[in-house]
Design a protein around this motif. Sequence first.
Motif: not given
Length: 122
Positions: A40-45
């Motif tokens: 997810s975007k959050e995981e990558l961030k």
Amino acid sequence: FVRGIAKHINVTPTSGQIMSAEMLKKEFDLIDKDGGGTISKEELKKFLNSGKVGSMDDKDFEAMWTVLDVHNTGEIDFVEFTVFLSSCGEEFDAISKEQKQMTKEEKFDYASRRISSVHEKM
């Protein structure tokens, strides 16, 4: 774009070698914290902000996400992840070469800037 990312992380030359599928999967799973099979975007961030690969501002992150999320699903699958990484090799090799040619003072300055950027995020 990839050059900008590579400048903010510690890169090593690929020597023309491609990471094995097992190594790529291991890296993918490291970022995929919930084990859902996608990033997810959050995981990558969170992964990028952990300091393990340097730092990236929000504008660069959004640009990178747009490139990574080819299918525009809001998540990155393993195929999207590997396609992106396979396109980065030449730029990472060039940055690695530049870093190797730095003087001791330039390396110290470079490291200091990286540490400062990580410290600012804490």
